[in-house]
Scaffold this motif. Structure first.
Motif, mmCIF file in Angstrom:
data_model
loop_
_atom_site.group_PDB
_atom_site.id
_atom_site.type_symbol
_atom_site.label_atom_id
_atom_site.label_comp_id
_atom_site.label_asym_id
_atom_site.label_seq_id
_atom_site.Cartn_x
_atom_site.Cartn_y
_atom_site.Cartn_z
ATOM 1 N N VAL A 70 -60.308 -14.913 -0.193
ATOM 2 C CA VAL A 70 -60.756 -13.888 0.820
ATOM 3 C C VAL A 70 -61.719 -14.500 2.025
ATOM 4 O O VAL A 70 -61.483 -14.250 2.797
ATOM 5 C CB VAL A 70 -61.793 -12.978 0.009
ATOM 6 C CG1 VAL A 70 -62.409 -12.007 1.171
ATOM 7 C CG2 VAL A 70 -61.086 -12.068 -0.987
ATOM 8 N N ALA A 71 -62.183 -15.797 1.237
ATOM 9 C CA ALA A 71 -62.957 -16.623 2.572
ATOM 10 C C ALA A 71 -62.160 -17.030 3.461
ATOM 11 O O ALA A 71 -62.459 -17.118 4.653
ATOM 12 C CB ALA A 71 -63.989 -17.468 1.833
ATOM 13 N N ARG A 72 -60.898 -17.679 3.039
ATOM 14 C CA ARG A 72 -60.140 -18.310 3.934
ATOM 15 C C ARG A 72 -59.461 -17.198 4.857
ATOM 16 O O ARG A 72 -59.282 -17.446 6.127
ATOM 17 C CB ARG A 72 -59.029 -18.937 3.058
ATOM 18 C CG ARG A 72 -59.622 -20.234 2.475
ATOM 19 C CD ARG A 72 -58.528 -20.994 1.968
ATOM 20 N NE ARG A 72 -58.907 -22.017 0.846
ATOM 21 C CZ ARG A 72 -58.837 -21.803 -0.419
ATOM 22 N NH1 ARG A 72 -58.119 -20.992 -0.935
ATOM 23 N NH2 ARG A 72 -59.422 -22.510 -1.063
ATOM 24 N N ARG A 73 -59.218 -15.943 4.526
ATOM 25 C CA ARG A 73 -58.845 -14.843 5.292
ATOM 26 C C ARG A 73 -59.678 -14.377 6.399
ATOM 27 O O ARG A 73 -59.102 -14.287 7.510
ATOM 28 C CB ARG A 73 -58.299 -13.776 4.473
ATOM 29 C CG ARG A 73 -57.855 -12.346 4.983
ATOM 30 C CD ARG A 73 -57.468 -11.349 4.068
ATOM 31 N NE ARG A 73 -58.488 -10.899 3.275
ATOM 32 C CZ ARG A 73 -59.227 -9.990 3.515
ATOM 33 N NH1 ARG A 73 -59.545 -9.703 4.649
ATOM 34 N NH2 ARG A 73 -60.342 -9.772 2.701
ATOM 35 N N LEU A 74 -60.810 -14.246 5.889
ATOM 36 C CA LEU A 74 -62.093 -13.957 6.778
ATOM 37 C C LEU A 74 -62.167 -14.980 7.907
ATOM 38 O O LEU A 74 -62.382 -14.870 9.186
ATOM 39 C CB LEU A 74 -63.174 -13.624 6.115
ATOM 40 C CG LEU A 74 -63.346 -12.429 5.297
ATOM 41 C CD1 LEU A 74 -64.562 -12.375 4.497
ATOM 42 C CD2 LEU A 74 -63.052 -11.288 6.077
ATOM 43 N N ALA A 75 -61.952 -16.344 7.444
ATOM 44 C CA ALA A 75 -62.460 -17.420 8.631
ATOM 45 C C ALA A 75 -61.051 -17.657 9.600
ATOM 46 O O ALA A 75 -61.240 -17.845 10.584
ATOM 47 C CB ALA A 75 -62.232 -18.704 7.843
ATOM 48 N N GLU A 76 -59.905 -17.382 8.862
ATOM 49 C CA GLU A 76 -58.476 -17.122 9.748
ATOM 50 C C GLU A 76 -58.690 -16.030 10.743
ATOM 51 O O GLU A 76 -58.390 -16.376 11.944
ATOM 52 C CB GLU A 76 -57.340 -16.801 9.067
ATOM 53 C CG GLU A 76 -57.270 -18.230 8.081
ATOM 54 C CD GLU A 76 -56.117 -17.779 7.151
ATOM 55 O OE1 GLU A 76 -55.608 -16.704 7.082
ATOM 56 O OE2 GLU A 76 -55.799 -18.798 6.062
ATOM 57 N N SER A 77 -59.319 -15.125 10.435
ATOM 58 C CA SER A 77 -59.608 -13.889 11.499
ATOM 59 C C SER A 77 -60.959 -14.004 12.261
ATOM 60 O O SER A 77 -60.961 -13.254 13.287
ATOM 61 C CB SER A 77 -59.804 -12.543 10.558
ATOM 62 O OG SER A 77 -61.003 -12.472 10.188
#
Length: 327
Positions: A308-315
């Motif tokens: 989830v953290a990586r997804r949020l960072a990507e966005s």
């Protein structure tokens, strides 16, 4: 609503035939995400559907106005949807003719089937194949490979810096013979240290540490470069408070409580500090009431939070690491 939810509503509004045509142009991973969102839709109000359609039409008008070419439109859509780093590979494949149908077919296969397919190939071939797949699928495949191969394969992925077009074309043709399809490869930019780090991030901790250590025995500098790009659960202690608060809104209490069992005290303190006093007290009480948990379950919960953290960072919603979004 998230982008996936909006996409699901839009496709449901189009009808079966039109939605099927759209899905044909999406990757296996994106089809899975949107398909799951479509399946979870229960009741969508007319106003909500109308809002999604109007937003889509508005964005379409903005990005396809006179003077803006198709290449620019594709580039903007992908960057907005996936972030600059993640979109760059897709942009290369789409705009520069880098899409490989033979290799792409592997994304639809079960991970064990892919592992069985490549386990007897030369490690360099395995590295190219894994670098071409989505990182989460590649991580599962690595763990199914013989232990003696894992470090060698990840080291080769990290050292990949472009592949000769003819070599990749030949590999693609081998896959084509098994899965059918055409090939129009012009060049390739798969692999690299970041790809290796991302794959390792998605593996279980024991396998991850063993592979990094193995690489370090052969190439200490490369091992350190890979580790510098990896983001592990303990690194959450160094993330800014605002990003932690944004992350916590996406995580269930059950997953969070499980992940914090046995976590570094700095991470636990960081998480609890960014919750309301009452919520923090309830989380601690719940953790104590449930007692010990299996290490595999704890690591699984931590991996879920990191995903989830990586997804949020990507966005761009949060920042991980040293002031830069982690992808």
């Amino acid at each position: 609503m998230s982008g996936v939810e909006r996409a699901a509503i839009l496709l449901m509004s189009l009808g079966e035939a039109e939605a099927a045509e759209v899905l044909k142009h999406m990757s296996a991973k994106d089809v899975q995400k949107v398909g799951a969102a479509m399946a979870s839709l229960t009741s969508v109000t007319r106003d909500r559907a109308t809002d999604v359609m109007q937003r889509f039409v508005s964005e379409l008008d903005d990005q396809t106005s006179l003077g803006v070419g198709a290449d620019d439109y594709v580039r903007r859509v992908l960057v907005n949807a996936l972030g600059q780093d993640k979109a760059s590979g897709l942009i290369d494949r789409i705009l520069l003719g880098r899409n490989s149908k033979g290799l792409e077919a592997l994304k639809w296969m079960e991970t064990r089937a892919v592992a069985d397919l490549v386990r007897n190939e030369h490690p360099q071939i395995v590295a190219i194949v894994l670098a071409y797949l989505d990182p989460d699928q590649a991580a599962e495949i690595v763990q199914l490979l013989p232990e003696r191969m894992r470090g060698d394969v990840l080291m080769r992925i990290a050292r990949l810096d472009g592949i000769q077009p003819q070599a990749l074309r030949e590999l693609d043709e081998i896959m084509e013979k098994q899965f059918s399809g055409g090939s129009n490869l012009k060049s390739s930019s798969v692999g690299g240290v970041k790809v290796a780090a991302t794959i390792l991030n998605l593996m279980d901790s024991a396998a991850e540490q063993a592979i990094v250590a193995k690489i370090g025995e052969v190439d200490a500098d490369l091992s350190q470069r890979i580790q510098d790009l990896m983001f592990v659960f303990d690194d959450l202690a160094a993330v800014d408070d605002r990003s932690v608060q944004t992350l916590l809104r996406e995580i269930s209490t059950e997953t969070l409580g499980l992940a914090l069992k046995g976590a570094d005290p700095r991470v636990r303190d960081k998480i609890l500090k960014n919750m309301s006093k009452r919520a923090a007290e309830m989380l601690v009480e719940d953790m104590e009431a449930k007692g010990p948990a299996k290490l595999a379950d704890v690591e699984g919960a931590q991996k879920d939070i990191l995903a989830v953290a990586r997804r949020l960072a990507e966005s761009g919603a949060i920042v991980l690491g040293n002031g830069e979004a982690f992808v």
